[in-house]
Design an enzyme around this catalytic site. Structure first.
Site, mmCIF file in Angstrom:
data_model
loop_
_atom_site.group_PDB
_atom_site.id
_atom_site.type_symbol
_atom_site.label_atom_id
_atom_site.label_comp_id
_atom_site.label_asym_id
_atom_site.label_seq_id
_atom_site.Cartn_x
_atom_site.Cartn_y
_atom_site.Cartn_z
ATOM 1 N N GLU B 114 0.833 -1.204 0.000
ATOM 2 C CA GLU B 114 0.000 0.000 0.000
ATOM 3 C C GLU B 114 0.867 1.254 0.000
ATOM 4 O OE1 GLU B 114 -2.952 -0.353 -0.615
ATOM 5 O OE2 GLU B 114 -3.768 -2.167 0.284
ATOM 6 N N GLU B 144 -4.521 4.866 -0.907
ATOM 7 C CA GLU B 144 -3.352 4.073 -0.528
ATOM 8 C C GLU B 144 -2.774 4.545 0.805
ATOM 9 O OE1 GLU B 144 -3.374 1.640 -2.233
ATOM 10 O OE2 GLU B 144 -3.554 2.011 -4.381
ATOM 11 N N HIS B 147 -4.945 2.932 3.296
ATOM 12 C CA HIS B 147 -4.686 1.496 3.438
ATOM 13 C C HIS B 147 -3.406 1.227 4.220
ATOM 14 C CE1 HIS B 147 -7.157 0.804 -0.505
ATOM 15 N NE2 HIS B 147 -7.857 1.339 0.473
ATOM 16 N N GLU B 209 -3.913 -5.449 -8.469
ATOM 17 C CA GLU B 209 -5.197 -5.104 -7.855
ATOM 18 C C GLU B 209 -6.372 -5.856 -8.470
ATOM 19 O OE1 GLU B 209 -4.719 -0.864 -8.200
ATOM 20 O OE2 GLU B 209 -4.183 -0.689 -6.080
ATOM 21 N N GLU B 243 -10.394 -0.764 -3.643
ATOM 22 C CA GLU B 243 -9.663 -1.444 -4.714
ATOM 23 C C GLU B 243 -10.480 -1.513 -6.013
ATOM 24 O OE1 GLU B 243 -6.568 -2.182 -4.488
ATOM 25 O OE2 GLU B 243 -6.217 -2.146 -2.326
ATOM 26 N N HIS B 246 -9.681 1.238 -7.983
ATOM 27 C CA HIS B 246 -8.311 1.129 -8.519
ATOM 28 C C HIS B 246 -8.289 0.212 -9.734
ATOM 29 C CE1 HIS B 246 -6.939 1.931 -4.101
ATOM 30 N NE2 HIS B 246 -7.733 2.861 -4.576
#
Lengths: 141, 527
Positions: B114, B144, B147, B209, B243, B246
């Site tokens: 992350e 990120e 995370h 991801e 995610e 992402h």
């Protein structure tokens, strides 16, 4: 266990031991095959339990007969052919409170396919958005 | 009264782009996109060989206000339950001890990933030109950071509330001696932030991801729950809620280069390299963590891999892009073999190298051995027999004077480190896709376990110069290296890592290791 081809343990996944290995290593399974399914992982929460039970498996069940929903401990695992759509205006009416598409995204944990939002609708689709199909702006919707 | 230049510019812009009457978030997003940047003067620090289109969309149409509100709700739900309900019911001590150890690895390694993804998406923001695409990358930078904090927090929680803090509290101090760290840095650092920005996006977003976070962050929660861990599903499923945006960013990266002629020249090679890079580490390590780091099994790892990696990522993500010239990764056949066997190979080596770790491992029980044999026919003859021998020689007991690494030496099964993936492998005792290849460059020998890494190295050998532990500690005695590399608990002598998870079992100390006189030796020097 569901017999749907979209079930969590459908197809090869029902097999064990040597039978699984034989199919897994079969020549035909050494390249990927195009799939029109989509997968959606939803965190369990008060709101999403209602969405799953009352809308996806309730009032809209007939709209998407390929949809399979499975309980995987902390999350709901959903798989369908083509697409899964959740209209948050409808969810708001059901919950009796304002519930935007961004409230929904708090608990949408994963997707396989092309996920996007438009207005108050969340969609996960097997269509190639931006390539085969233009990704719409709100004004063009 | 005169107004400033900035105020006039804003006034003029508003006149040209009237604000919407309603305050619907998506309408505001559409309005904001009409304010764009002058890309003729765009400066890109990290360039890409691809030409990224300037009309790409951001699939979630997020604006800062909605983003902040959404993420604060996520954090309130997560930290609220961790700090209140789960602490009150003593949840951390209800976790099976084997799984407690697995979470030392999973949460620490994910935190590093992350952290590097912050830089990776910043780099993509710099390279992209489409305003909406930049917006998506910018949101990801913030995600990120969130995370990284979440992973750190779950370690903090386990260290504070759980059953064995060592390893949860300061795992990274052991990064020089632990052989799994360097492989993790290869996939989670180098693959994400070094080189071409779009190639990094393929590593991070399209493969890391869209493919491997599903087993790593979603499927892991089933294993956690099955083993009594209710913290990990709370945190990891919340991480994964970001995610999916992402993954959409990665998809839009591909969309943005779809009409670039260069893409057809580079994309399939970059995709294959990214897939092999990511799978080479995640496939064996995740399988090992799930199956060998749990007491209660959810399903064989190969099935999890087959579902999330082969059928779903391969079929839905890559398979659908076939008509745009995107090919099934050429390394898939070897990856499938690894998904079946490589985690068993890795555990054999990881257990043999246990003193260099930051977590406790335990040998499979009789019940587990039967489970492995039922799901991986041939398992016992290859691995189970070895574990029976190690157990009989007292590998768990410090007074036995036996380290499993001695078995590899006695039986002439040298362990090498793959130069590209940094994953250890034993070519003479494995069932995964690993064969020894050795090349020389600038007077130095390099070992490789497969053709895919070898090809990547041949094109950029200077990229993989990281020393492995055999080169780094050649001729050094093991207990000295462990002490130097902070592999001990707060008493300064008991190892963090142990070859069992029995709370009443004896713990190995530096003195126990020193008595064995195990000295590091680089196997490449013998060739």
């Amino acid at each position: 266990m569901s017999k749907s081809s979209n079930a969590y343990n459908a197809g090869i996944m029902q097999k064990t031991g040597k039978a699984f290995a034989d199919e897994y290593f079969a020549e035909d399974n050494q390249v990927v095959h195009e799939s029109h399914e989509v997968v959606l992982v939803l965190k369990k929460s008060d709101e999403l339990n209602t969405v799953v039970e009352e809308i996806l498996q309730g009032s809209h069940k007939a709209d998407n007969p390929t949809l399979v929903v499975e309980d995987r401990a902390g999350f709901w695992w959903l798989k369908a052919t083509g697409k899964i759509e959740i209209d948050c205006i409808e969810v708001s009416e059901l919950l009796g409170k304002h519930y935007s598409v961004y409230d929904l995204l708090v608990d949408v944990s994963s997707t396989i396919g092309r996920a996007y939002t438009l207005g108050e609708t969340f969609t996960i689709t097997s269509e190639l958005m931006g390539l085969d199909v233009k990704l719409k702006d709100l004004a063009a919707a | 009264m005169a107004i400033s230049t900035a105020t006039k510019a804003a006034t003029d812009a508003l006149a040209a782009n009237p604000a919407p009457v309603s305050v619907g978030a998506q309408e505001v997003h559409r309005w904001m996109q009409s304010f764009t940047w002058d890309f003729d003067k765009n400066r890109t620090k990290y360039s890409t060989k691809y030409k990224m289109a300037n009309d790409t969309k951001e699939q979630f149409k997020l604006i800062a206000k909605e983003y902040a509100r959404m993420e604060s709700v996520k954090d309130e739900r997560q930290f609220g339950s961790l700090q209140d309900v789960l602490t009150r019911v003593d949840a951390a001590n209800r976790v099976h001890p084997k799984w407690n150890e697995s979470m030392k690895v999973i949460s620490n390694f994910l935190e590093v990933g992350e952290y590097n993804a912050i830089a990776a998406t910043g780099m993509l923001w710099d390279s992209a030109t489409a305003p909406e695409q930049k917006n998506g990358y910018l949101g990801q930078v913030l995600d990120e950071i969130r995370h990284t904090n979440q992973c750190a927090y779950i370690n903090y929680y386990f260290a504070k509330q759980g059953q064995d803090a060592a390893g949860h509290n300061d795992a990274r101090r052991t990064r020089a001696i632990g052989p799994l760290w360097k492989g993790m840095k290869r996939v989670f650092s180098d693959g994400f932030i070094s080189g071409d920005a779009v190639e990094c996006s393929i590593n991070l977003q399209l493969v890391g991801e869209a493919c491997f976070t599903n087993p790593l962050i979603v499927a892991v929660t089933e294993w956690a729950s099955a083993n009594g861990d209710e913290m990990t599903p709370t945190v990891f499923l919340s991480i994964e809620t970001d995610e999916l945006r992402h993954m959409a960013n990665g998809y839009q990266t591909v969309v943005s280069i779809a009409n670039d002629e260069a893409a057809s020249k580079y994309l399939n090679t970059d995709l294959n390299n990214a897939f092999w890079t990511q799978q080479k580490y995640f496939t064996p390590v995740l399988g090992m963590m799930f199956e060998y780091g749990s007491h209660f099994k959810v399903e064989p790892w190969v099935k999890t891999w087959n579902r999330w990696v082969y059928e779903d990522w391969g079929g839905i993500w890559i398979g659908r892009l076939g008509k745009y010239g995107v090919e099934s990764p050429r390394s898939l056949r070897d990856a499938k073999k690894d998904a079946y066997w490589a985690h068993h190979d890795l555990f054999l080596i990881a257990y043999a190298l246990w003193p260099t770790g930051f977590f406790r491992l335990s040998l499979p029980t009789q019940e587990e051995a039967e489970w492995y044999e039922a799901n991986y026919p041939g398992w016992y003859d290859m691995y189970g027999k070895v574990y029976d021998e190690w157990r009989a020689r007292g590998c768990e007991d410090p007074s036995s004077g036996f380290l499993p690494i001695q078995w590899f030496i006695e039986n002439n099964h040298p362990i090498y480190i793959d130069r590209v993936s940094q994953v250890p492998f034993c070519p003479s005792y494995c069932k995964g896709e690993s064969t020894l290849r050795v090349l020389e460059f600038n007077g130095k020998k390099h070992s490789f376990s497969d053709q895919w890494g070898e090809r990547m190295w041949l094109s950029e050998p200077e990229r993989y110069e990281c020393q492995n532990i055999f080169e780094q500690y050649e001729g050094r005695e093991l207990s000295e290296v462990i002490a130097e590399g902070f592999g001990v608990r707060s008493d300064g002598k008991t190892l963090i890592s142990q070859p069992h998870t029995n709370k009443d079992g004896k713990l190995w100390t530096l003195d126990d290791i020193k008595r064995i006189n195990c000295v590091f030796s680089d196997p490449l020097k013998a060739l």
